[in-house]
Design a protein around this motif. Structure first.
Motif, PDB file in Angstrom:
ATOM      1  N   LEU A  66       0.489  -0.724   0.005  1.00 52.63           N
ATOM      2  CA  LEU A  66       0.112  -0.501  -0.349  1.00 52.63           C
ATOM      3  C   LEU A  66       0.709   0.992  -0.006  1.00 52.63           C
ATOM      4  O   LEU A  66       1.556   1.355   1.181  1.00 52.63           O
ATOM      5  CB  LEU A  66      -0.671  -0.110   1.074  1.00 52.63           C
ATOM      6  CG  LEU A  66      -1.504   1.049   1.423  1.00 52.63           C
ATOM      7  CD1 LEU A  66      -2.894   2.065   0.444  1.00 52.63           C
ATOM      8  CD2 LEU A  66      -2.213   1.291   2.737  1.00 52.63           C
ATOM      9  N   ASN A  67       0.554   2.218  -0.720  1.00 52.26           N
ATOM     10  CA  ASN A  67       1.268   3.570  -1.265  1.00 52.26           C
ATOM     11  C   ASN A  67       0.170   4.152  -0.517  1.00 52.26           C
ATOM     12  O   ASN A  67      -0.938   4.733  -1.553  1.00 52.26           O
ATOM     13  CB  ASN A  67       1.845   3.181  -2.087  1.00 52.26           C
ATOM     14  CG  ASN A  67       2.865   5.170  -2.552  1.00 52.26           C
ATOM     15  OD1 ASN A  67       2.750   5.918  -1.931  1.00 52.26           O
ATOM     16  ND2 ASN A  67       3.593   4.485  -3.099  1.00 52.26           N
ATOM     17  N   LYS A  68       0.286   5.144   0.562  1.00 55.27           N
ATOM     18  CA  LYS A  68      -1.024   6.015   0.270  1.00 55.27           C
ATOM     19  C   LYS A  68      -1.083   7.099   0.343  1.00 55.27           C
ATOM     20  O   LYS A  68      -1.867   7.906  -0.679  1.00 55.27           O
ATOM     21  CB  LYS A  68      -1.268   5.991   2.185  1.00 55.27           C
ATOM     22  CG  LYS A  68      -2.222   4.848   2.705  1.00 55.27           C
ATOM     23  CD  LYS A  68      -2.068   5.884   4.374  1.00 55.27           C
ATOM     24  CE  LYS A  68      -0.421   5.368   4.686  1.00 55.27           C
ATOM     25  NZ  LYS A  68      -0.928   5.271   6.227  1.00 55.27           N
ATOM     26  N   SER A  69       0.005   7.641   0.305  1.00 54.66           N
ATOM     27  CA  SER A  69       0.115   8.354  -0.552  1.00 54.66           C
ATOM     28  C   SER A  69       0.103   8.765  -1.755  1.00 54.66           C
ATOM     29  O   SER A  69      -0.118  10.058  -2.888  1.00 54.66           O
ATOM     30  CB  SER A  69       2.092  10.101  -0.495  1.00 54.66           C
ATOM     31  OG  SER A  69       3.068   8.807  -1.516  1.00 54.66           O
ATOM     32  N   ALA A  70       0.282   8.039  -2.719  1.00 57.40           N
ATOM     33  CA  ALA A  70      -0.180   7.521  -4.090  1.00 57.40           C
ATOM     34  C   ALA A  70      -1.664   7.068  -4.437  1.00 57.40           C
ATOM     35  O   ALA A  70      -1.782   7.056  -5.880  1.00 57.40           O
ATOM     36  CB  ALA A  70       0.713   7.059  -5.138  1.00 57.40           C
ATOM     37  N   LYS A  71      -2.130   7.110  -3.211  1.00 61.56           N
ATOM     38  CA  LYS A  71      -3.182   6.234  -3.086  1.00 61.56           C
ATOM     39  C   LYS A  71      -3.148   5.046  -4.164  1.00 61.56           C
ATOM     40  O   LYS A  71      -4.106   5.070  -5.468  1.00 61.56           O
ATOM     41  CB  LYS A  71      -4.448   7.041  -3.825  1.00 61.56           C
ATOM     42  CG  LYS A  71      -4.545   8.263  -2.743  1.00 61.56           C
ATOM     43  CD  LYS A  71      -6.095   8.941  -3.073  1.00 61.56           C
ATOM     44  CE  LYS A  71      -6.539  10.270  -1.898  1.00 61.56           C
ATOM     45  NZ  LYS A  71      -5.384  11.324  -2.190  1.00 61.56           N
ATOM     46  N   HIS A  72      -2.813   4.224  -4.414  1.00 59.55           N
ATOM     47  CA  HIS A  72      -1.952   3.059  -5.165  1.00 59.55           C
ATOM     48  C   HIS A  72      -1.812   1.538  -4.512  1.00 59.55           C
ATOM     49  O   HIS A  72      -0.956   1.640  -3.710  1.00 59.55           O
ATOM     50  CB  HIS A  72      -1.166   3.690  -5.778  1.00 59.55           C
ATOM     51  CG  HIS A  72      -0.301   2.516  -7.078  1.00 59.55           C
ATOM     52  ND1 HIS A  72      -1.124   1.630  -7.847  1.00 59.55           N
ATOM     53  CD2 HIS A  72       0.472   1.096  -6.693  1.00 59.55           C
ATOM     54  CE1 HIS A  72      -0.642   0.393  -8.491  1.00 59.55           C
ATOM     55  NE2 HIS A  72       0.478   0.559  -7.625  1.00 59.55           N
ATOM     56  N   LEU A  73      -2.366   1.121  -4.724  1.00 61.21           N
ATOM     57  CA  LEU A  73      -2.449  -0.750  -3.862  1.00 61.21           C
ATOM     58  C   LEU A  73      -1.879  -1.262  -5.145  1.00 61.21           C
ATOM     59  O   LEU A  73      -2.390  -2.097  -6.178  1.00 61.21           O
ATOM     60  CB  LEU A  73      -3.108  -1.615  -2.995  1.00 61.21           C
ATOM     61  CG  LEU A  73      -4.264  -1.677  -3.552  1.00 61.21           C
ATOM     62  CD1 LEU A  73      -4.862  -3.004  -2.066  1.00 61.21           C
ATOM     63  CD2 LEU A  73      -5.243  -0.299  -3.076  1.00 61.21           C
ATOM     64  N   SER A  74      -1.056  -2.657  -4.623  1.00 58.71           N
ATOM     65  CA  SER A  74      -0.535  -3.552  -5.469  1.00 58.71           C
ATOM     66  C   SER A  74      -0.918  -5.046  -4.782  1.00 58.71           C
ATOM     67  O   SER A  74      -0.049  -5.026  -3.425  1.00 58.71           O
ATOM     68  CB  SER A  74       0.548  -3.442  -6.083  1.00 58.71           C
ATOM     69  OG  SER A  74       1.839  -3.210  -5.046  1.00 58.71           O
ATOM     70  N   LEU A  75      -0.710  -5.967  -5.948  1.00 59.52           N
ATOM     71  CA  LEU A  75      -1.196  -7.472  -4.992  1.00 59.52           C
ATOM     72  C   LEU A  75       0.335  -8.128  -5.743  1.00 59.52           C
ATOM     73  O   LEU A  75      -0.085  -8.475  -6.765  1.00 59.52           O
ATOM     74  CB  LEU A  75      -2.199  -8.496  -5.575  1.00 59.52           C
ATOM     75  CG  LEU A  75      -2.649  -9.489  -4.990  1.00 59.52           C
ATOM     76  CD1 LEU A  75      -2.534  -9.788  -3.605  1.00 59.52           C
ATOM     77  CD2 LEU A  75      -3.511  -9.996  -5.592  1.00 59.52           C
ATOM     78  N   HIS A  76       0.833  -8.734  -5.403  1.00 59.43           N
ATOM     79  CA  HIS A  76       2.304  -9.190  -5.765  1.00 59.43           C
ATOM     80  C   HIS A  76       1.908 -10.972  -5.913  1.00 59.43           C
ATOM     81  O   HIS A  76       1.826 -11.559  -4.768  1.00 59.43           O
ATOM     82  CB  HIS A  76       3.642  -9.292  -5.452  1.00 59.43           C
ATOM     83  CG  HIS A  76       3.566  -7.965  -5.967  1.00 59.43           C
ATOM     84  ND1 HIS A  76       4.859  -7.385  -5.633  1.00 59.43           N
ATOM     85  CD2 HIS A  76       3.555  -6.456  -6.276  1.00 59.43           C
ATOM     86  CE1 HIS A  76       5.302  -6.096  -6.177  1.00 59.43           C
ATOM     87  NE2 HIS A  76       4.354  -5.595  -6.768  1.00 59.43           N
ATOM     88  N   ILE A  77       1.903 -11.691  -6.400  1.00 53.05           N
ATOM     89  CA  ILE A  77       2.104 -13.193  -6.502  1.00 53.05           C
ATOM     90  C   ILE A  77       3.532 -13.768  -7.242  1.00 53.05           C
ATOM     91  O   ILE A  77       3.306 -13.858  -8.673  1.00 53.05           O
ATOM     92  CB  ILE A  77       0.458 -13.767  -7.177  1.00 53.05           C
ATOM     93  CG1 ILE A  77      -0.721 -12.947  -6.997  1.00 53.05           C
ATOM     94  CG2 ILE A  77       0.677 -15.489  -7.561  1.00 53.05           C
ATOM     95  CD1 ILE A  77      -1.585 -13.055  -7.878  1.00 53.05           C
ATOM     96  N   VAL A  78       3.444 -14.378  -6.209  1.00 60.84           N
ATOM     97  CA  VAL A  78       5.654 -14.990  -6.308  1.00 60.84           C
ATOM     98  C   VAL A  78       5.369 -16.395  -6.051  1.00 60.84           C
ATOM     99  O   VAL A  78       5.373 -15.882  -4.696  1.00 60.84           O
ATOM    100  CB  VAL A  78       6.395 -14.180  -6.044  1.00 60.84           C
ATOM    101  CG1 VAL A  78       6.668 -13.629  -4.749  1.00 60.84           C
ATOM    102  CG2 VAL A  78       7.669 -14.729  -6.707  1.00 60.84           C
ATOM    103  N   PRO A  79       5.680 -17.008  -6.286  1.00 56.79           N
ATOM    104  CA  PRO A  79       5.307 -17.942  -7.729  1.00 56.79           C
ATOM    105  C   PRO A  79       4.278 -17.792  -8.097  1.00 56.79           C
ATOM    106  O   PRO A  79       2.959 -18.505  -7.557  1.00 56.79           O
ATOM    107  CB  PRO A  79       6.813 -18.864  -8.153  1.00 56.79           C
ATOM    108  CG  PRO A  79       6.194 -19.581  -6.746  1.00 56.79           C
ATOM    109  CD  PRO A  79       5.897 -18.977  -5.655  1.00 56.79           C
ATOM    110  N   SER A  80       3.849 -17.440  -9.335  1.00 51.54           N
ATOM    111  CA  SER A  80       2.468 -17.869 -10.347  1.00 51.54           C
ATOM    112  C   SER A  80       2.394 -19.184 -10.657  1.00 51.54           C
ATOM    113  O   SER A  80       3.300 -19.387 -11.223  1.00 51.54           O
ATOM    114  CB  SER A  80       2.473 -16.513 -10.931  1.00 51.54           C
ATOM    115  OG  SER A  80       2.504 -15.207 -10.768  1.00 51.54           O
ATOM    116  N   GLN A  81       1.155 -19.777  -9.956  1.00 49.51           N
ATOM    117  CA  GLN A  81       0.886 -21.129 -10.560  1.00 49.51           C
ATOM    118  C   GLN A  81      -0.775 -20.902 -11.698  1.00 49.51           C
ATOM    119  O   GLN A  81      -1.320 -20.252 -11.251  1.00 49.51           O
ATOM    120  CB  GLN A  81       0.237 -21.982  -9.218  1.00 49.51           C
ATOM    121  CG  GLN A  81       1.995 -22.128  -8.815  1.00 49.51           C
ATOM    122  CD  GLN A  81       0.723 -22.647  -7.400  1.00 49.51           C
ATOM    123  OE1 GLN A  81      -0.273 -22.859  -6.883  1.00 49.51           O
ATOM    124  NE2 GLN A  81       2.754 -22.863  -6.234  1.00 49.51           N
TER     125      GLN A  81
END
Lengths: 114, 114
Positions: A66-81
């Motif tokens: 979560l990057n509150k200043s940028a109002k941005h979130l991301s989901l990382h999946i590793v390793p992908s299946q």
């Protein structure tokens, strides 16, 4: 007024590589964020969440940033299946003002190729 | 395990019919929600209820009504079905818990109005 936006309708990655799904929001009152996964003809299932007091939460292969200043979130999946292939929805709530009501993004179709 | 059960997986109704979609949850959750999912639009909130006999409009309440006579049951009513109400309908429930707002979803009802 789309308060939660997922700008990528689809994402394709190779098995074993990292999948990064992105989400932007506009409402500064949002203080809790969730990711859901949805298979065709099924209801969404909860994946992982993060409170606005944190910038990272990890659960096995899944990490939400979560990057509150940028109002941005991301989901990382590793390793992908290949079994990760599904539609992923970002959601947000403003617990102080709206309680448990969730606002969802449009979704991103993730395809993991063997 | 939380279970949210929707009465039908698939429904086909005629234009102008009154349609009832039923949802039951077994975890004594206070909050219940009705969403519809459409491609490119994500999940949009139709109505929600935070207690028996209480209801609040969501983002797209027009053409719908709801009923919550018992805590475990939340019904969505299409007073006079129209073709633009063809969609996937999803019921969800959650606790009143300001530490997290995870919602649990049913399997969905695919409604087709012809």
């Amino acid at each position: 007024d789309q308060q939660v936006k997922q700008n990528s309708p689809s994402l394709s990655v190779q098995e074993g590589r990292i999948s990064i799904l992105n989400c932007d929001y506009t409402n500064s009152m949002f203080d809790y964020f969730l990711w859901y996964k949805k298979y065709p003809a099924e209801g969404p299932t909860f994946l992982i969440s993060i409170s606005s007091i944190k910038d990272k939460n990890e659960d096995g292969r899944f990490t939400v940033f979560l990057n509150k200043s940028a109002k941005h979130l991301s989901l990382h999946i590793v390793p992908s299946q290949p079994g990760d292939s599904a539609v992923y929805f970002c959601a947000a709530s403003a617990r102080e003002t709206s309680g448990s009501r969730l606002t969802f993004g449009e979704g991103t179709q993730l395809t993991v190729n063997p | 395990d939380v279970k949210v059960t929707q009465s039908s997986r698939y429904l086909v109704k005629r234009t102008g019919e009154k349609v009832f979609l039923e949802c039951v949850q077994d975890m004594d959750h206070e909050n219940m929600f009705w969403y519809r999912q459409d491609p490119g639009l994500g999940l949009r909130l139709i109505y929600f209820s935070y207690d028996v006999k209480m209801k609040e409009k969501g983002d797209i309440p027009e053409g719908y009504s709801v009923s919550r006579e018992k805590k475990e049951r939340f019904s969505l009513i299409l007073e006079s079905a129209s073709t633009n109400q063809t969609s996937m309908y999803l019921c969800a429930s959650s606790l009143v818990d300001f530490k997290n707002t995870e919602a649990f979803f049913g399997q969905g009802t695919r409604l087709t109005v012809v």
